[in-house]
Scaffold this active site. Structure first.
Site, PDB file in Angstrom:
ATOM      1  N   TYR A   5      21.358  -8.857 -43.671  1.00 29.50           N
ATOM      2  CA  TYR A   5      21.691  -9.187 -41.980  1.00 29.50           C
ATOM      3  C   TYR A   5      20.805 -10.565 -41.644  1.00 29.50           C
ATOM      4  O   TYR A   5      20.595 -11.233 -40.402  1.00 29.50           O
ATOM      5  CB  TYR A   5      21.214  -7.949 -41.214  1.00 29.50           C
ATOM      6  CG  TYR A   5      21.686  -6.770 -40.886  1.00 29.50           C
ATOM      7  CD1 TYR A   5      22.137  -7.034 -40.001  1.00 29.50           C
ATOM      8  CD2 TYR A   5      22.412  -6.060 -42.049  1.00 29.50           C
ATOM      9  CE1 TYR A   5      23.354  -6.244 -39.462  1.00 29.50           C
ATOM     10  CE2 TYR A   5      22.837  -4.681 -41.775  1.00 29.50           C
ATOM     11  CZ  TYR A   5      23.330  -5.764 -40.057  1.00 29.50           C
ATOM     12  OH  TYR A   5      24.816  -4.358 -40.560  1.00 29.50           O
ATOM     13  N   GLU A  46      23.472   2.933 -41.466  1.00 23.11           N
ATOM     14  CA  GLU A  46      23.939   2.520 -42.454  1.00 23.11           C
ATOM     15  C   GLU A  46      23.382   3.193 -43.847  1.00 23.11           C
ATOM     16  O   GLU A  46      23.653   3.936 -44.858  1.00 23.11           O
ATOM     17  CB  GLU A  46      24.193   0.717 -42.858  1.00 23.11           C
ATOM     18  CG  GLU A  46      25.625   0.737 -41.578  1.00 23.11           C
ATOM     19  CD  GLU A  46      24.813  -1.085 -41.684  1.00 23.11           C
ATOM     20  OE1 GLU A  46      24.560  -1.569 -42.222  1.00 23.11           O
ATOM     21  OE2 GLU A  46      25.855  -1.419 -40.465  1.00 23.11           O
TER      22      GLU A  46
END
Length: 408
Positions: A107, A150
Site C-alpha cells: 500500500y 485482509e
C-alpha cells in the site's frame, strides 16, 4: 468466511472541507489520474505488471476504472455521513487482494505512485500542501480499512499475510461439451492440505506464460470440497487487446493434464450464501457465470434441507451452456428446485431470447444471486428494480473489476 472492518475516525473538519471542495476536481480527473498512476507504477516497478496485475484488465481499462471508482466512492462517504458505509466496496477489494497475496507494505508503493500521478495531472498549484494532506488522509483511511480486512482474512485462513499460494497436482480433468474444462487438484505437500470452502468462493490460479510473465486469474470453485481437493471450471476466453486469445484460459486448456502441477491460492470471496438459511434462493446467470451457481448447487445438494431454489440461465444455445448436464443433475437431487433456461437459439424446453424475470414468479423474500457479463448484470439489475425486488436481496458477482460509480 466472513470478516468486518473496524470503525475508523473521520477526517478532521478542516480536511473534510478540503476534500468536499476538491472532490469534483479529483472526480473529473480521476480516470486520467489512475491511468498516469499505473503507467508510473509499472515504470517504477515493472515486476508488478509481470507478476501480479492482470494484463487484460489493464489493456481494457477496467482495472483503472475500478481503482478510480473505489477512491471516489470512499471519499464521498467520508464527507457525507448520511451515506451508507462502502463495506461492499471494501469487501470485494479485500477478498480479491487476499486471493492475490497482497500485503500491507504494497500500500505504501501504491500511495507514493498515486500521489505522484495526482500532482502530475492536476499540478502543484492545485495540489497544495493542505490538499495533499487531506487526500493523504483519505487514502490511508481506505488503505488501513483494507489492510485490517485482509489481515483478518489471512487469520481466518490460518496463514501469514500473503502466504496464500499452494502447489497442487491435477488429479482429474473433465472437458465439458460447452468448451469448459473442469480441473480437480490436490496439494503436492500433504502438510498443505487444501481447505474446504464456502459456496460462492473462488481461487486464484497463477501461470507462467511463454513470454515469462506470471499471470493470475480467479476461477469459481465447484464441487462439494472438504476432502482435501478443490475443483474449478475454466472456459476459453476470447482475445482482448493486450491479452490475445485469453492467455491464461488457453494455457490451461492446451497445456494442463492429469499429473501436471499448478499454483493456486487458498479460497476467498465475499459473495457467499448463508448455509443455514431457509429462505428461497434464486440463482441467475449467463455464460460462464454459471460456475459459481454450480458451486452453490453442489453445496445445497450435499446437505439438502428443502430450501426452495430457482435456477435461471441465459446462453446462446444448449450446446454453449457451461456445465448444463451437471446443473440439471444437481437440480434433480434437490427436493424443491426448478430451472428455466433462455437461449438465443431456442431448443425444446427453453425460452427464446434474453432472460426475462417477468416470465418467472419470484418469491418476495428470495435471496437473489446474479453472475455474468457486464451487460447482462446491468439488464438483470434493471429488471429486478422494475419488479420492486429489494436491492439488499440482489447480490451481484462479476468477473471484471467493478466500477462502483455505476452502481455495480
Amino acid at each position: 468466511m466472513t470478516a468486518t472492518t473496524r470503525a475508523h475516525p473521520e477526517l478532521a473538519p478542516a480536511q473534510a472541507e478540503i476534500v468536499r471542495a476538491t472532490l469534483p476536481v479529483i472526480a473529473d480527473a480521476v480516470d486520467e489520474i489512475t491511468t498516469v498512476f499505473y503507467r508510473t507504477l509499472f515504470g517504477n516497478h515493472p515486476e508488478l505488471l509481470r507478476e501480479l496485475f492482470n494484463h487484460g484488465n489493464q489493456a481494457a481499462g477496467s482495472q483503472q476504472r475500478a481503482l478510480a471508482a473505489a477512491i471516489a466512492t470512499f471519499a464521498t462517504y467520508l464527507v457525507d455521513p448520511a451515506l451508507p458505509h462502502p463495506s461492499a466496496v471494501l469487501a470485494r477489494i479485500g477478498h480479491k487482494h487476499a486471493s492475490l497475496g497482497v500485503t500491507a507494505d504494497q500500500y505504501r508503493v501504491v500511495h507514493d505512485n498515486l500521489f505522484a500521478a495526482i500532482v502530475e495531472v492536476l499540478g502543484a498549484d492545485v495540489v497544495t500542501a493542505p490538499v495533499a494532506a487531506a487526500w493523504d488522509r483519505v487514502y490511508w483511511l481506505m488503505a488501513d480499512a483494507l489492510i485490517d480486512l485482509e489481515k483478518q482474512l489471512y487469520i481466518e485462513a490460518g496463514v501469514q499475510p500473503g502466504q496464500v499460494w499452494r502447489t497442487v497436482t491435477v488429479t482429474a480433468r473433465i472437458d465439458d461439451p460447452a468448451g469448459v474444462a473442469v480441473f480437480r487438484v490436490r496439494a503436492v505437500d500433504p502438510a498443505d492440505e487444501l481447505p474446504g470452502f464456502v459456496a460462492g468462493q473462488y481461487i486464484s490460479v497463477g501461470v507462467r506464460l511463454p513470454d515469462g510473465a506470471r499471470q493470475l486469474r480467479q476461477y469459481s470453485l465447484i464441487g462439494a470440497g472438504g476432502d482435501g481437493t478443490l475443483s474449478f471450471a475454466v472456459k476459453r476466453v476470447a482475445a482482448r487487446p493486450g491479452c490475445p486469445a485469453g492467455a491464461v484460459s488457453t494455457w490451461l486448456h492446451e497445456r494442463v493434464a492429469v499429473g501436471d502441477e499448478l499454483e493456486i491460492s487458498l479460497p476467498f470471496g465475499e459473495l457467499t450464501i448463508d448455509p443455514d438459511a431457509t429462505t428461497p434462493l434464486v440463482l441467475i446467470s449467463a455464460g460462464i457465470g454459471a460456475t459459481p451457481m454450480v458451486g452453490i448447487l453442489e453445496h445445497l445438494a450435499a446437505r439438502d434441507q428443502g430450501r426452495p431454489v430457482q435456477v435461471l440461465h441465459a446462453d446462446r444455445s444448449a450446446g454453449t451452456h457451461p456445465l448444463r448436464a451437471r446443473v440439471l443433475a444437481l437440480v434433480e437431487r434437490l427436493e424443491r428446485a426448478e430451472v428455466a433456461f433462455w437461449y438465443a437459439e431456442a431448443t425444446d424446453g427453453a425460452h427464446r431470447g434474453r432472460l426475462d424475470l417477468s416470465a418467472v414468479p419470484l418469491p418476495d423474500d428470495a435471496e437473489i444471486y446474479v453472475c455474468g457479463g457486464d451487460e447482462f448484470l446491468d439488464a438483470i439489475r434493471a429488471q429486478a428494480a422494475a419488479a420492486g425486488l429489494p436491492a439488499e436481496r440482489v447480490h451481484i458477482e462479476q468477473f471484471t473489476p467493478t466500477d462502483w460509480r455505476l452502481g455495480a
